[in-house]
Design a protein around this motif. Sequence first.
Motif, PDB file in Angstrom:
ATOM      1  N   ASP A  96       0.827  -1.209   0.000  1.00  0.00           N
ATOM      2  CA  ASP A  96       0.000   0.000   0.000  1.00  0.00           C
ATOM      3  C   ASP A  96       0.861   1.260   0.000  1.00  0.00           C
ATOM      4  N   GLU A  97       1.986   1.202   0.718  1.00  0.00           N
ATOM      5  CA  GLU A  97       2.873   2.359   0.777  1.00  0.00           C
ATOM      6  C   GLU A  97       3.465   2.662  -0.593  1.00  0.00           C
ATOM      7  N   ILE A  98       3.906   1.621  -1.285  1.00  0.00           N
ATOM      8  CA  ILE A  98       4.466   1.808  -2.632  1.00  0.00           C
ATOM      9  C   ILE A  98       3.396   2.344  -3.579  1.00  0.00           C
ATOM     10  N   SER A  99       2.178   1.801  -3.455  1.00  0.00           N
ATOM     11  CA  SER A  99       1.076   2.272  -4.302  1.00  0.00           C
ATOM     12  C   SER A  99       0.779   3.744  -4.054  1.00  0.00           C
ATOM     13  N   GLN A 100       0.828   4.163  -2.769  1.00  0.00           N
ATOM     14  CA  GLN A 100       0.591   5.562  -2.421  1.00  0.00           C
ATOM     15  C   GLN A 100       1.643   6.464  -3.058  1.00  0.00           C
ATOM     16  N   ILE A 101       2.909   6.054  -2.963  1.00  0.00           N
ATOM     17  CA  ILE A 101       4.000   6.848  -3.544  1.00  0.00           C
ATOM     18  C   ILE A 101       3.832   6.950  -5.053  1.00  0.00           C
ATOM     19  N   GLU A 102       3.489   5.837  -5.690  1.00  0.00           N
ATOM     20  CA  GLU A 102       3.291   5.851  -7.147  1.00  0.00           C
ATOM     21  C   GLU A 102       2.172   6.812  -7.539  1.00  0.00           C
ATOM     22  N   ASP A 103       1.060   6.762  -6.787  1.00  0.00           N
ATOM     23  CA  ASP A 103      -0.068   7.659  -7.085  1.00  0.00           C
ATOM     24  C   ASP A 103       0.334   9.122  -6.909  1.00  0.00           C
ATOM     25  N   ASP A 104       1.085   9.400  -5.836  1.00  0.00           N
ATOM     26  CA  ASP A 104       1.499  10.779  -5.566  1.00  0.00           C
ATOM     27  C   ASP A 104       2.360  11.329  -6.693  1.00  0.00           C
ATOM     28  N   PHE A 105       3.308  10.538  -7.155  1.00  0.00           N
ATOM     29  CA  PHE A 105       4.221  11.061  -8.173  1.00  0.00           C
ATOM     30  C   PHE A 105       3.601  11.042  -9.560  1.00  0.00           C
ATOM     31  N   ALA A 106       2.613  10.180  -9.789  1.00  0.00           N
ATOM     32  CA  ALA A 106       1.863  10.267 -11.051  1.00  0.00           C
ATOM     33  C   ALA A 106       1.058  11.570 -11.083  1.00  0.00           C
ATOM     34  N   THR A 107       0.453  11.927  -9.925  1.00  0.00           N
ATOM     35  CA  THR A 107      -0.282  13.192  -9.829  1.00  0.00           C
ATOM     36  C   THR A 107       0.669  14.367 -10.013  1.00  0.00           C
ATOM     37  N   LEU A 108       1.837  14.302  -9.402  1.00  0.00           N
ATOM     38  CA  LEU A 108       2.820  15.374  -9.533  1.00  0.00           C
ATOM     39  C   LEU A 108       3.241  15.552 -10.986  1.00  0.00           C
ATOM     40  N   ALA A 109       3.448  14.437 -11.702  1.00  0.00           N
ATOM     41  CA  ALA A 109       3.836  14.515 -13.116  1.00  0.00           C
ATOM     42  C   ALA A 109       2.732  15.146 -13.952  1.00  0.00           C
ATOM     43  N   ALA A 110       1.484  14.763 -13.680  1.00  0.00           N
ATOM     44  CA  ALA A 110       0.357  15.334 -14.423  1.00  0.00           C
ATOM     45  C   ALA A 110       0.265  16.838 -14.205  1.00  0.00           C
ATOM     46  N   LEU A 111       0.525  17.290 -12.982  1.00  0.00           N
ATOM     47  CA  LEU A 111       0.487  18.716 -12.696  1.00  0.00           C
ATOM     48  C   LEU A 111       1.655  19.446 -13.338  1.00  0.00           C
ATOM     49  N   ALA A 112       2.798  18.784 -13.404  1.00  0.00           N
ATOM     50  CA  ALA A 112       3.997  19.428 -13.958  1.00  0.00           C
ATOM     51  C   ALA A 112       3.836  19.793 -15.427  1.00  0.00           C
ATOM     52  N   VAL A 113       3.053  19.012 -16.163  1.00  0.00           N
ATOM     53  CA  VAL A 113       2.857  19.306 -17.585  1.00  0.00           C
ATOM     54  C   VAL A 113       1.581  20.106 -17.819  1.00  0.00           C
ATOM     55  N   GLY A 114       0.916  20.478 -16.755  1.00  0.00           N
ATOM     56  CA  GLY A 114      -0.321  21.237 -16.865  1.00  0.00           C
ATOM     57  C   GLY A 114      -0.082  22.734 -16.988  1.00  0.00           C
ATOM     58  N   PRO A 115      -1.154  23.505 -17.042  1.00  0.00           N
ATOM     59  CA  PRO A 115      -1.036  24.946 -17.293  1.00  0.00           C
ATOM     60  C   PRO A 115      -0.808  25.790 -16.032  1.00  0.00           C
ATOM     61  N   THR A 116      -0.855  25.192 -14.850  1.00  0.00           N
ATOM     62  CA  THR A 116      -0.745  25.995 -13.622  1.00  0.00           C
ATOM     63  C   THR A 116       0.447  25.528 -12.791  1.00  0.00           C
ATOM     64  N   PRO A 117       1.615  26.165 -12.936  1.00  0.00           N
ATOM     65  CA  PRO A 117       2.799  25.777 -12.170  1.00  0.00           C
ATOM     66  C   PRO A 117       2.594  25.844 -10.657  1.00  0.00           C
ATOM     67  N   GLU A 118       1.731  26.751 -10.203  1.00  0.00           N
ATOM     68  CA  GLU A 118       1.532  26.866  -8.765  1.00  0.00           C
ATOM     69  C   GLU A 118       0.954  25.582  -8.171  1.00  0.00           C
ATOM     70  N   SER A 119       0.210  24.827  -8.968  1.00  0.00           N
ATOM     71  CA  SER A 119      -0.328  23.560  -8.482  1.00  0.00           C
ATOM     72  C   SER A 119       0.785  22.572  -8.143  1.00  0.00           C
ATOM     73  N   VAL A 120       1.894  22.668  -8.892  1.00  0.00           N
ATOM     74  CA  VAL A 120       3.036  21.801  -8.599  1.00  0.00           C
ATOM     75  C   VAL A 120       3.596  22.137  -7.218  1.00  0.00           C
ATOM     76  N   ARG A 121       3.717  23.434  -6.926  1.00  0.00           N
ATOM     77  CA  ARG A 121       4.223  23.854  -5.623  1.00  0.00           C
ATOM     78  C   ARG A 121       3.315  23.362  -4.499  1.00  0.00           C
TER      79      ARG A 121
END
Length: 395
Positions: free
Chosen positions: A5-30
Motif C-alpha cells: 500500500d505504501e508503494i502504491s501511495q508513492i506511485e499515485d502521488d508522483f503520477a499526480t505530480l507529473a500530471a500537474l507538472a505538464v499542466g497549465p498551472t505551475p503553482e499547483s506543482v508547488r
Amino acid sequence: MSKTDEISQIEDDFATLAALAVGPTPESVRLMLAKLVRRYRITHPALAGRLGDALRTSQTRTAGHAVLRKASTSLMGNEDQLPVDADSRNSLIRIFDDLGGLDAPLLTPELQQGIDAIVRERKNRKRLESHGIPPTRSAILVGPPGVGKTLSARWIAFQLGKPLWVLDLTTVMSSLLGKTGSNLRAVFDHAKANEAILLLDEVDAIAKRRSDEADVGELKRLVTAILQEVDAWPATGLLLAATNHPELVDPALWRRFDHTFRFDTPVPELTEAAIRRFFRGSQEAFEEVIPLLSLALEGVSLSDVEKVVASLRRRALLENTDPVDLAMPLATEFAHKLDKKQRLVLALRLAKSLLPHETIRALTGVSRDTIRKYAGPSPVRAGRERRNEWQLDSS
C-alpha cells in the motif's frame, strides 16, 4: 499501512505530480510538493528533505494566494487548497479527518448535553434560520490538558460529517509580526468561504489580555483583529476555540463566543469508563484490578490514563506478569495518601469488587479480620484462565 500500500501511495502521488507538472498551472506543482513534504516528513525524511529543497528553490511565487483563495475543484482536492504561509509554504491549518469513525468523548452528562445541543442545532441550521433563530456559531472549550477538549471538537465535526480544521500556531505565528495578522486573515477567509469547522487551539497564545504590559503593540493589534474576525464569523460555519489558561485570554473574547464549555478533571465514573475503553480487547484479563486502577488514577487526565493503561497492557503481554501485581504499585501509592477512615472505606469498596482480602490488606493496611467483619469472607481468586486466553489472543 502495508509495504504494498505504501508503494502504491508513492506511485499515485508522483503520477499526480507529473500530471500537474505538464499542466497549465505551475503553482499547483508547488502545492503538491508542499503536500508531499508534509506526508513524507516522518516516514521518508530524506525524500521529504529533497522535495523541500525543490520547493524552496522554485521561483513561482506570484499566483499563490489567488489560487489558494479559490474554492474550485482541482486534481488534489480540498486539502491542497488550504492557505499556506507565503514564505515557508507550510500549511496554516492542520486537519483531523475522522470521517472513517471516532470514539465518542467521555464527558459528564452536562457537558455531553451541551455538545449534543450544538450538533443538533448545526444539523437543523436552515430550519432555525427559517424561523429567524440563529444557530450556535461559536463556542470556547476551557480546561486543563488531556480532558477531552480537542477530542470533543473532533467529535462535533465527525457528527456533522466534516473534517476539523485546526489553526496551526507554529506556522501562523510568524517571526515577522505583521505576517501573523496576514496568516490569520487567510485562515479565517478560507474557513468562512468553505463553511468549515475551525478550531483555534491554545487561543490564549494569540488572544492574550491587551492589558499585559509585556506584549508589544503589534500583538495587541492582533487581538483586536481576532475579535473582529470572531464578530464577523458567519452562521454557515462553526468556530471553536480551546484554552488551558483562561486567565490569559482577553476578557473581550469571552463575550464574542456563544457558549463556554468547562472541562474539569474526570470524575471517578469517567475514569473507570475510560480505563475499560482503553483496555479494549484485554479488559477481561484486567477486570478484577480495574476498580484498583480507577481509584489510583482518580483526578488524572484521561490522556494520562490512556498512557498508563497502554503501559500496563504492554508489560502484561511482554513480561507475562499478573495484572494485579502490575496494578498494585499504583494503587498502593494512592492508598498511602488516605487516612485510616478513608482506607477502611477503600478496603470495603475493593471487597465489593471481589478482590481477595489478602490483596486488600497489603494495599490498604486494613486487617483481614476487619474486612471480613464488614464485607464477609474473602472470595476465591479467579480469572487466570481468562488471562491465558487474552495473552494468546493478543499475540
